[in-house]
Structure formats: structure tokens, C-alpha cells
Design an enzyme around this catalytic site. Structure first.
Site, PDB file in Angstrom:
ATOM      1  N   CYS A  12     -10.909   2.522   4.596  1.00 17.40           N
ATOM      2  CA  CYS A  12     -11.463   1.786   3.450  1.00 17.40           C
ATOM      3  C   CYS A  12     -11.811   0.348   3.855  1.00 17.40           C
ATOM      4  O   CYS A  12     -11.024  -0.331   4.518  1.00 17.40           O
ATOM      5  CB  CYS A  12     -10.447   1.788   2.311  1.00 17.40           C
ATOM      6  SG  CYS A  12     -11.077   0.972   0.843  1.00 17.40           S
ATOM      7  N   CYS A  41      -6.723  -4.617   0.695  1.00 17.52           N
ATOM      8  CA  CYS A  41      -5.513  -4.612  -0.146  1.00 17.52           C
ATOM      9  C   CYS A  41      -4.277  -4.568   0.778  1.00 17.52           C
ATOM     10  O   CYS A  41      -4.106  -3.607   1.540  1.00 17.52           O
ATOM     11  CB  CYS A  41      -5.523  -3.407  -1.076  1.00 17.52           C
ATOM     12  SG  CYS A  41      -7.120  -3.198  -1.903  1.00 17.52           S
ATOM     13  N   CYS A  87      -1.971  -1.442   1.329  1.00 20.64           N
ATOM     14  CA  CYS A  87      -2.536  -0.093   1.372  1.00 20.64           C
ATOM     15  C   CYS A  87      -2.626   0.522   2.769  1.00 20.64           C
ATOM     16  O   CYS A  87      -3.210  -0.058   3.686  1.00 20.64           O
ATOM     17  CB  CYS A  87      -3.917  -0.090   0.730  1.00 20.64           C
ATOM     18  SG  CYS A  87      -4.567   1.599   0.588  1.00 20.64           S
ATOM     19  N   CYS A 138      -5.595  14.587 -10.220  1.00 16.65           N
ATOM     20  CA  CYS A 138      -6.248  13.292  -9.977  1.00 16.65           C
ATOM     21  C   CYS A 138      -6.747  13.218  -8.545  1.00 16.65           C
ATOM     22  O   CYS A 138      -5.961  13.353  -7.605  1.00 16.65           O
ATOM     23  CB  CYS A 138      -5.241  12.179 -10.251  1.00 16.65           C
ATOM     24  SG  CYS A 138      -5.934  10.552  -9.930  1.00 16.65           S
ATOM     25  N   CYS A 195      -8.722  13.557 -13.525  1.00 22.60           N
ATOM     26  CA  CYS A 195      -8.655  12.106 -13.362  1.00 22.60           C
ATOM     27  C   CYS A 195      -9.229  11.786 -11.980  1.00 22.60           C
ATOM     28  O   CYS A 195      -9.139  12.607 -11.074  1.00 22.60           O
ATOM     29  CB  CYS A 195      -7.200  11.646 -13.446  1.00 22.60           C
ATOM     30  SG  CYS A 195      -6.990   9.882 -13.112  1.00 22.60           S
ATOM     31  N   CYS A 235      -6.624   4.797 -17.141  1.00 26.61           N
ATOM     32  CA  CYS A 235      -5.319   4.814 -16.473  1.00 26.61           C
ATOM     33  C   CYS A 235      -5.267   3.524 -15.664  1.00 26.61           C
ATOM     34  O   CYS A 235      -6.041   3.359 -14.717  1.00 26.61           O
ATOM     35  CB  CYS A 235      -5.211   6.043 -15.577  1.00 26.61           C
ATOM     36  SG  CYS A 235      -3.743   6.031 -14.529  1.00 26.61           S
ATOM     37  N   ARG A 253       3.818   5.734 -16.427  1.00 27.51           N
ATOM     38  CA  ARG A 253       4.084   6.656 -15.311  1.00 27.51           C
ATOM     39  C   ARG A 253       4.908   5.995 -14.211  1.00 27.51           C
ATOM     40  O   ARG A 253       4.533   4.945 -13.684  1.00 27.51           O
ATOM     41  CB  ARG A 253       2.776   7.189 -14.730  1.00 27.51           C
ATOM     42  CG  ARG A 253       3.018   8.213 -13.609  1.00 27.51           C
ATOM     43  CD  ARG A 253       1.756   8.913 -13.127  1.00 27.51           C
ATOM     44  NE  ARG A 253       1.015   9.459 -14.222  1.00 27.51           N
ATOM     45  CZ  ARG A 253      -0.234   9.084 -14.549  1.00 27.51           C
ATOM     46  NH1 ARG A 253      -0.854   8.193 -13.825  1.00 27.51           N
ATOM     47  NH2 ARG A 253      -0.834   9.614 -15.582  1.00 27.51           N
TER      48      ARG A 253
HETATM   49  N1  SAM Z   1      -9.657   2.952  -3.544  1.00 26.13           N
HETATM   50  C1  SAM Z   1      -9.482   3.044  -4.921  1.00 26.13           C
HETATM   51  C2  SAM Z   1      -9.034   1.727  -5.535  1.00 26.13           C
HETATM   52  O1  SAM Z   1      -8.283   1.000  -4.908  1.00 26.13           O
HETATM   53  O2  SAM Z   1      -9.425   1.467  -6.661  1.00 26.13           O
HETATM   54  C3  SAM Z   1      -8.560   4.152  -5.365  1.00 26.13           C
HETATM   55  C4  SAM Z   1      -7.313   4.503  -4.558  1.00 26.13           C
HETATM   56  S1  SAM Z   1      -6.045   3.267  -4.454  1.00 26.13           S
HETATM   57  C5  SAM Z   1      -5.034   3.927  -3.188  1.00 26.13           C
HETATM   58  C6  SAM Z   1      -5.129   3.442  -5.959  1.00 26.13           C
HETATM   59  C7  SAM Z   1      -3.924   2.578  -6.186  1.00 26.13           C
HETATM   60  O3  SAM Z   1      -2.827   3.020  -5.408  1.00 26.13           O
HETATM   61  C8  SAM Z   1      -3.999   1.116  -5.880  1.00 26.13           C
HETATM   62  O4  SAM Z   1      -4.673   0.386  -6.848  1.00 26.13           O
HETATM   63  C9  SAM Z   1      -2.528   0.726  -5.840  1.00 26.13           C
HETATM   64  O5  SAM Z   1      -2.084   0.329  -7.116  1.00 26.13           O
HETATM   65  C10 SAM Z   1      -1.834   2.027  -5.430  1.00 26.13           C
HETATM   66  N2  SAM Z   1      -1.225   1.908  -4.087  1.00 26.13           N
HETATM   67  C11 SAM Z   1      -1.864   1.967  -2.910  1.00 26.13           C
HETATM   68  N3  SAM Z   1      -1.008   1.771  -1.886  1.00 26.13           N
HETATM   69  C12 SAM Z   1       0.207   1.573  -2.428  1.00 26.13           C
HETATM   70  C13 SAM Z   1       1.500   1.291  -1.879  1.00 26.13           C
HETATM   71  N4  SAM Z   1       1.699   1.174  -0.573  1.00 26.13           N
HETATM   72  N5  SAM Z   1       2.534   1.148  -2.731  1.00 26.13           N
HETATM   73  C14 SAM Z   1       2.340   1.257  -4.064  1.00 26.13           C
HETATM   74  N6  SAM Z   1       1.142   1.508  -4.634  1.00 26.13           N
HETATM   75  C15 SAM Z   1       0.086   1.656  -3.828  1.00 26.13           C
HETATM   76  C1  DTB Z   2      -1.531   4.830  -8.874  1.00 26.03           C
HETATM   77  O1  DTB Z   2      -1.310   3.889  -9.657  1.00 26.03           O
HETATM   78  N1  DTB Z   2      -0.724   5.207  -7.875  1.00 26.03           N
HETATM   79  C2  DTB Z   2      -1.286   6.326  -7.160  1.00 26.03           C
HETATM   80  C3  DTB Z   2      -2.569   6.650  -7.981  1.00 26.03           C
HETATM   81  N2  DTB Z   2      -2.605   5.604  -8.942  1.00 26.03           N
HETATM   82  C4  DTB Z   2      -3.838   6.875  -7.314  1.00 26.03           C
HETATM   83  C5  DTB Z   2      -1.488   6.080  -5.705  1.00 26.03           C
HETATM   84  C6  DTB Z   2      -0.270   5.612  -4.974  1.00 26.03           C
HETATM   85  C7  DTB Z   2      -0.608   5.474  -3.545  1.00 26.03           C
HETATM   86  C8  DTB Z   2       0.586   5.251  -2.681  1.00 26.03           C
HETATM   87  C9  DTB Z   2       0.240   5.159  -1.246  1.00 26.03           C
HETATM   88  C10 DTB Z   2      -0.392   6.406  -0.670  1.00 26.03           C
HETATM   89  O2  DTB Z   2      -0.029   7.535  -1.001  1.00 26.03           O
HETATM   90  O3  DTB Z   2      -1.296   6.249   0.170  1.00 26.03           O
HETATM   91 FE1  SF4 Z   3      -9.151   0.799  -0.350  1.00 27.67          FE
HETATM   92 FE2  SF4 Z   3      -6.548   1.106  -0.488  1.00 27.67          FE
HETATM   93 FE3  SF4 Z   3      -7.661  -1.018  -1.608  1.00 27.67          FE
HETATM   94 FE4  SF4 Z   3      -8.085   1.447  -2.691  1.00 27.67          FE
HETATM   95  S1  SF4 Z   3      -6.140   0.341  -2.566  1.00 27.67           S
HETATM   96  S2  SF4 Z   3      -9.598  -0.156  -2.327  1.00 27.67           S
HETATM   97  S3  SF4 Z   3      -8.076   2.690  -0.818  1.00 27.67           S
HETATM   98  S4  SF4 Z   3      -7.637  -0.549   0.581  1.00 27.67           S
END
Ligand code: SAM
Ligand code: DTB
Ligand code: SF4
Length: 332
Positions: free
Chosen positions: A51, A55, A58, A95, A126, A186, A258
Site C-alpha cells: 500500500c 499509516c 499498518c 468484509c 462490507c 462502519c 466491535r
Molecule cells: N486501506 C484501507 C484503509 O486504510 O482505509 C482499508 C484497510 S485498513 C487495513 C483498515 C483499518 O485497519 C485501518 O484503518 C486501521 O484502523 C486498522 N488496522 C490496520 N492495521 C492495524 C494494526 N496493526 N492494529 C490495529 N488496527 C489496525
Molecule cells: C477495522 O477497524 N479493523 C479491521 C477492519 N476494520 C478492516 C482490520 C484490522 C487489521 C489488523 C491488521 C491486519 O490484519 O493486517
Molecule cells: Fe494502506 Fe494500511 Fe493505511 Fe489501509 S491502513 S491505507 S492498507 S497503509
């Protein structure tokens, strides 16, 4: 239903004596929901890794070396097979997530086909695909999508410590487009990124001031991923997490709150406290997007011990029924 919460009021709730806070959360919960029912959503990453966003939490960001490989978009058939399996195991919502800044071109058309397929399986659909234009939100709705997940992640003040490649307003704009398309929202955030209690109050205020409130509010506990800038963050206090859940429940009483990422590291007692504080939904299945989740058999054992039933119906949502009952009793 209130939509005028101030940060100070929310800080006041977060600081209540624990027993008073949990009691108040239970009272709110029971006004709108069956307190022994839990909703199960299953996640599938249909486009993993690589990506362009930065973030800091992530595992899928191309900016960090986390060992998550960048993959192409999954084939529709494989996605629908996973949806059928999730339904067979008791999930009502499926989802799909993509590690995109925003969906584009042919890949977006393929995602629309996935959404149609999930609906044909009889599940709530979703998606979480990054930023959306108004037109993309409308097209997702037309394809049958029920919910769009797009998190605010933190308070506006803390946000810039975590993400630099898109700003808070971009997120609010996407959420506006999603609402305008009459999709259910959501939207939640992450706890444990190094924010203060006031920052957590600021996030909850953003969510609880939305009108209507997001239908689902995922509260994620940071999963500390090796290779990300947050990998060495301190352990987050368990009871402060439970407080965050309780205050989300009180301020957004008809939303599904959730218990989301980070559940894998929570023991039964902590999860039970979160359910007592008003969490009534979880991600169900062995993986979140890339990170591990609780094993299904452990979840089933915990639900049995707690006497929690899994929600069977998809529509109409308990929230809508409750709000409808409210209106009827108010005579409007
Ligand atoms: N890329 C899209 C976005 O960011 O809008 C969708 C997928 S993203 C992985 C969805 C959400 O997962 C993020 O907004 C964040 O709140 C959560 N998330 C990602 N990595 C995480 C982590 N290491 N611990 C907790 N929540 C995480
Ligand atoms: C949300 O709030 N948490 C989920 C879902 N929406 C998409 C994602 C959590 C991601 C945790 C890190 C991973 O699995 O990569
Ligand atoms: Fe990309 Fe992860 Fe950020 Fe979603 S949360 S925009 S997958 S870097």
C-alpha cells in the site's frame, strides 16, 4: 439520541469510577440491544500489501519492512468460496479489505462483482477499500454493499503523528460520500498508539457527533507489527481499553460496538469485560486481514461460557428496530 457530546463530557465519562461506568454502559446497551447477543463479521484481505500510504501501525504499508508481500487482487471465485465458508461457520457479515489508497479502474469493477456475489450468498456485505468518491460509493451501493468501513483511527490532533499521506479531512470526505450513497457506515479507531486519554475522548467525540452515528464502531487495540514505527509501543492498559469501549457504548447506544483488532492478545476475562462494557460484535475467523485473530474454537468456547448467542438475522438491524420502537413510543 445525542449528537452534541463535548470532549470534556467524554473525558468525564472516561474518568468515572469503573463500576459506575460499566453500570451506565450496561444500561445503555440494554435499551437498544439484547445484551446476550453478538454479531459476527468475517474479514478477508482481497488485495494484500504494497500500500502506498504510510499509516504507522499498518503491516501492509509499502513504507515499512514487515514481511507482508504485495499480492494482486484475488479471483472472485476464491472470495465467494471464503464467504460461503464464513457463512457456514456462523458469520452474518463478510468484509473484504484492500490495501489501497483508493480503488481504481478495472480492479474496482472486479470488487463490485465480488460484492454482488457476496449478496447472492445471502450475507451482509462490507468493504474497506480506502478513500471513495461519491460516484464510487453510489456504485458500491447499487452493487448491493451494505456497509463501508473507513476508520478515523484517532483524534484530529493525534492523527498527524500516525499518517502523513492523507489527512483527516480526506477521511471525513469519504465518510460523507458513503453516507450520501445511503450505505451503512462502519467507522472507528485504534487505541494504544501512544495517544492520551484526551485524544481518545477526541476520537469518540468525532464519532459520537456524527448524525446519524456510524452503525458499526470498530475499536481496535493496536497490533504491534514488527517493522512498523509502532512495533515497540508500550503495552496498553487493559482497563483503559475497557473504558474506551464503555464510553463508545454510552455515547453511541444504538451502534454495534466491535471488539476488533488485538483480540488475539486478550484473555477471556478481558474480552468478557469488553462485552460487559457494551461490545456486541467481533471479527470472527482465524485471520483479520494479515494479522492473527482468536481461533474460532476459542471464541465458541467463550461464547458458550458467557451464554452469548450469535446474531442470526441480518436485516432489519436491531438498531433500526429499536429506533423504530423509540419513535412509536414517542408517538411520532
Ligand atoms: N486501506 C484501507 C484503509 O486504510 O482505509 C482499508 C484497510 S485498513 C487495513 C483498515 C483499518 O485497519 C485501518 O484503518 C486501521 O484502523 C486498522 N488496522 C490496520 N492495521 C492495524 C494494526 N496493526 N492494529 C490495529 N488496527 C489496525
Ligand atoms: C477495522 O477497524 N479493523 C479491521 C477492519 N476494520 C478492516 C482490520 C484490522 C487489521 C489488523 C491488521 C491486519 O490484519 O493486517
Ligand atoms: Fe494502506 Fe494500511 Fe493505511 Fe489501509 S491502513 S491505507 S492498507 S497503509
Amino acid at each position: 439520541m445525542r449528537h452534541d457530546w463535548t470532549i470534556e463530557e467524554i473525558e468525564g465519562l472516561l474518568a468515572l469510577p469503573f463500576n459506575d461506568l460499566i453500570f451506565q454502559a450496561q444500561q445503555c446497551h440494554r435499551q437498544y440491544f439484547d445484551a446476550n447477543e453478538i454479531q459476527l463479521s468475517t474479514l478477508l484481505s482481497v488485495k494484500t500489501g504494497g500500500c502506498p500510504e504510510d499509516c504507522k501501525y499498518c503491516p501492509q504499508s509499502a513504507h515499512y519492512n514487515t514481511g507482508v508481500a504485495s499480492e494482486g487482487l484475488m479471483a472472485k471465485e476464491a472470495v465467494l468460496r471464503a464467504a460461503r465458508e464464513a457463512k457456514g461457520r456462523g458469520a452474518t457479515r463478510f468484509c473484504i479489505g484492500a490495501a489501497w489508497r483508493e480503488p481504481k479502474g478495472r480492479a474496482f469493477e472486479l470488487v463490485l462483482e465480488m460484492v454482488r456475489g457476496i449478496k447472492d450468498e445471502g450475507m451482509e456485505a462490507c468493504a474497506t477499500l480506502g478513500m471513495l468518491s461519491e460516484e464510487q460509493a453510489m456504485r458500491l451501493r447499487e452493487a448491493g454493499l451494505d456497509y463501508y468501513n473507513h476508520n478515523l483511527d484517532s483524534s484530529p490532533e493525534f492523527y498527524e503523528n500516525i499518517i502523513s499521506t492523507r489527512n483527516y479531512q480526506d477521511r471525513l470526505d469519504t465518510l460523507r460520500h458513503v453516507r450520501k450513497a445511503e450505505l451503512n457506515v462502519c467507522c472507528g479507531g485504534i487505541v494504544g498508539m501512544g495517544e492520551s486519554r484526551r485524544h481518545r475522548a477526541g476520537l469518540i467525540a468525532q464519532l459520537a457527533r456524527m448524525e446519524p452515528h456510524p452503525e458499526s464502531v470498530p475499536i481496535n487495540l493496536l497490533v504491534r507489527i514488527e517493522g512498523t514505527p509502532l512495533e515497540n509501543n508500550e503495552d496498553f492498559d487493559i482497563l483503559e481499553f475497557v473504558r474506551t469501549v464503555a464510553v463508545s457504548r454510552i455515547t453511541m447506544p444504538s451502534s454495534h460496538v466491535r471488539l476488533s483488532a488485538g483480540r488475539e492478545s486478550m484473555d477471556e476475562a478481558m474480552q468478557a469485560l469488553c462485552f460487559l462494557a457494551g461490545a456486541n460484535s467481533v471479527f470472527y475467523g482465524e485471520k483479520l486481514l494479515t494479522a492473527d485473530n482468536q481461533q474460532e474454537h476459542s471464541d465458541q468456547a467463550l461464547f458458550r461460557k458467557l451464554g452469548l448467542r450469535t446474531q442470526q438475522h441480518t436485516t432489519p438491524s436491531s438498531r433500526r428496530m429499536a429506533e423504530c420502537a423509540d419513535r412509536l413510543s414517542a408517538g411520532s
